[in-house]
Design a protein around this motif. Structure first.
Motif, short mmCIF file in Angstrom:
data_model
loop_
_atom_site.label_atom_id
_atom_site.label_comp_id
_atom_site.label_asym_id
_atom_site.label_seq_id
_atom_site.Cartn_x
_atom_site.Cartn_y
_atom_site.Cartn_z
N LEU A 187 9.44 -2.19 -12.83
CA LEU A 187 8.75 -1.13 -13.45
C LEU A 187 8.64 0.34 -12.91
N THR A 188 8.93 1.51 -14.17
CA THR A 188 9.22 2.87 -13.88
C THR A 188 7.41 3.32 -12.44
N SER A 189 6.31 2.87 -13.06
CA SER A 189 5.02 3.19 -13.37
C SER A 189 4.10 1.23 -12.89
N LEU A 190 3.01 1.33 -11.74
CA LEU A 190 2.14 0.60 -12.26
C LEU A 190 1.21 0.77 -13.66
N MET A 230 0.97 -0.77 -0.26
CA MET A 230 0.06 -0.29 -0.18
C MET A 230 0.68 1.50 0.14
N ASP A 231 1.82 0.83 1.16
CA ASP A 231 2.26 2.62 0.94
C ASP A 231 4.04 2.94 0.11
N GLY A 232 3.75 4.05 -0.64
CA GLY A 232 4.12 4.23 -1.59
C GLY A 232 4.35 3.27 -2.83
N LEU A 233 3.04 2.75 -2.85
CA LEU A 233 2.73 1.65 -4.46
C LEU A 233 0.97 2.47 -4.83
N LEU A 234 0.00 3.11 -3.88
CA LEU A 234 -1.13 2.58 -4.18
C LEU A 234 -1.26 4.40 -4.07
N ILE A 235 -0.66 4.49 -2.55
CA ILE A 235 -0.83 6.39 -2.15
C ILE A 235 0.58 6.39 -2.14
N ASP A 236 0.93 7.93 -2.60
CA ASP A 236 2.28 8.46 -1.86
C ASP A 236 2.02 9.22 -0.68
N SER A 237 2.41 7.71 0.19
CA SER A 237 2.36 8.49 1.61
C SER A 237 3.99 8.06 2.36
N GLU A 238 5.03 7.57 1.82
CA GLU A 238 5.91 7.65 2.36
C GLU A 238 7.18 9.03 2.35
N PRO A 242 0.72 7.27 -9.61
CA PRO A 242 0.26 7.29 -10.46
C PRO A 242 -0.52 5.82 -10.95
N GLY A 243 -1.73 5.22 -11.96
CA GLY A 243 -1.56 4.03 -12.35
C GLY A 243 -2.49 3.29 -11.58
N VAL A 244 -2.91 3.15 -11.13
CA VAL A 244 -3.49 2.97 -9.10
C VAL A 244 -4.89 2.76 -9.54
N GLN A 245 -5.90 3.04 -10.66
CA GLN A 245 -7.02 3.24 -11.56
C GLN A 245 -6.88 2.21 -12.46
N TYR A 246 -6.02 1.69 -13.43
CA TYR A 246 -5.12 1.24 -14.32
C TYR A 246 -4.93 -0.33 -13.51
N ASN A 269 2.49 0.81 -16.34
CA ASN A 269 3.33 0.89 -17.22
C ASN A 269 3.23 -0.69 -17.42
N PHE A 270 1.89 -1.23 -17.13
CA PHE A 270 2.27 -3.02 -16.79
C PHE A 270 1.34 -3.85 -17.83
N ALA A 271 2.06 -4.83 -18.35
CA ALA A 271 0.98 -5.06 -19.49
C ALA A 271 1.52 -6.72 -19.69
N ILE A 272 2.00 -7.24 -18.82
CA ILE A 272 2.61 -8.52 -19.08
C ILE A 272 1.54 -9.17 -19.82
#
Length: 213
Positions: A204-207, A10-18, A90-94, A209-212
């Motif tokens: 990845l540099t952002s969520l 969650m932290d730092g991945l879904l929300i910029d909380s770090e 960035p990219g959470v909704q995606y 960019n995931f398209a495996i």
């Protein structure tokens, strides 16, 4: 086994909380005459608050009398900061839409207290996507121990080898790999070139960019 489950840190991945965790830690530690450098702080990213506090209280020889009070104060301060200025990454909704369309079971496994997990889920409006959440708050060991990921997989009724995890910290990556799960690492841009990420299955540099699959 085929992958059918995705578990997010969650932290730092879904929300910029770090940065907000660091602000909260700085404010509380200053009460004890301690100033952490950014370089010091990032070495303990991904740990639970009580482990983070214990590590630095031991390092600075502050004694154990104030450990619990400092831990609770940091959590209170960071919840307030996240509620006031927490921003979605960035990219959470995606990424949530991506895995929902693939009919993956979706969960969150975080070192943060369940109280904070619930706050963030509410802020981001992502409850409809989630089948389970797991907090390491009361576990015997937090990340890099894999238990919080194993617990989340169990709640999702998934075998660990059916799971792909998304992380932003080294401790989280090690926890996911120790759980025998695939791990996608999305580190902070300042840490993108760190060789430690070589243990991940994908960087990845952002969520976004995931398209495996």
């Amino acid at each position: 086994m085929n992958l059918d489950t995705v578990i997010f840190d969650m932290d730092g991945l879904l929300i910029d909380s770090e940065p907000l965790w660091q602000e909260a830690a700085d404010e509380v530690f200053k009460l004890y005459g301690v100033n952490l450098t950014h370089e010091q702080y990032i070495t303990t990213t991904g740990l639970r608050t009580k482990e983070f506090v214990h590590w630095w209280f031991t390092h600075f020889q502050l004694g154990e009398e104030e450990l619990v009070r400092a831990e609770k104060k940091i959590i209170q301060v960071v919840i307030d900061k996240i509620q006031r200025k927490g921003a979605v990454m960035p990219g959470v909704q995606y990424i949530l839409d991506f895995f929902e369309k693939k009919k993956f079971k979706i969960g969150i496994a975080s070192s943060s207290p369940q109280q904070l997990i619930d706050v963030v889920i509410g802020m981001l409006g992502i409850q409809p996507y989630l089948k389970a959440t797991a907090s390491a708050e009361f576990l015997s060991y937090g990340k890099p121990h894999p238990q919080v990921y194993l617990n989340c997989a169990e709640l999702l009724q998934s075998h660990p080898t059916q799971c792909i995890c998304f992380e932003d910290s080294f401790n989280g990556m090690i926890a996911a790999k120790a759980a025998r799960m695939k791990c996608v690492i999305v580190p902070h841009h300042s840490q993108q070139k760190d060789e430690r990420w070589g243990a991940a299955d994908l960087k990845l540099t952002s969520l976004q960019n995931f398209a495996i699959f």
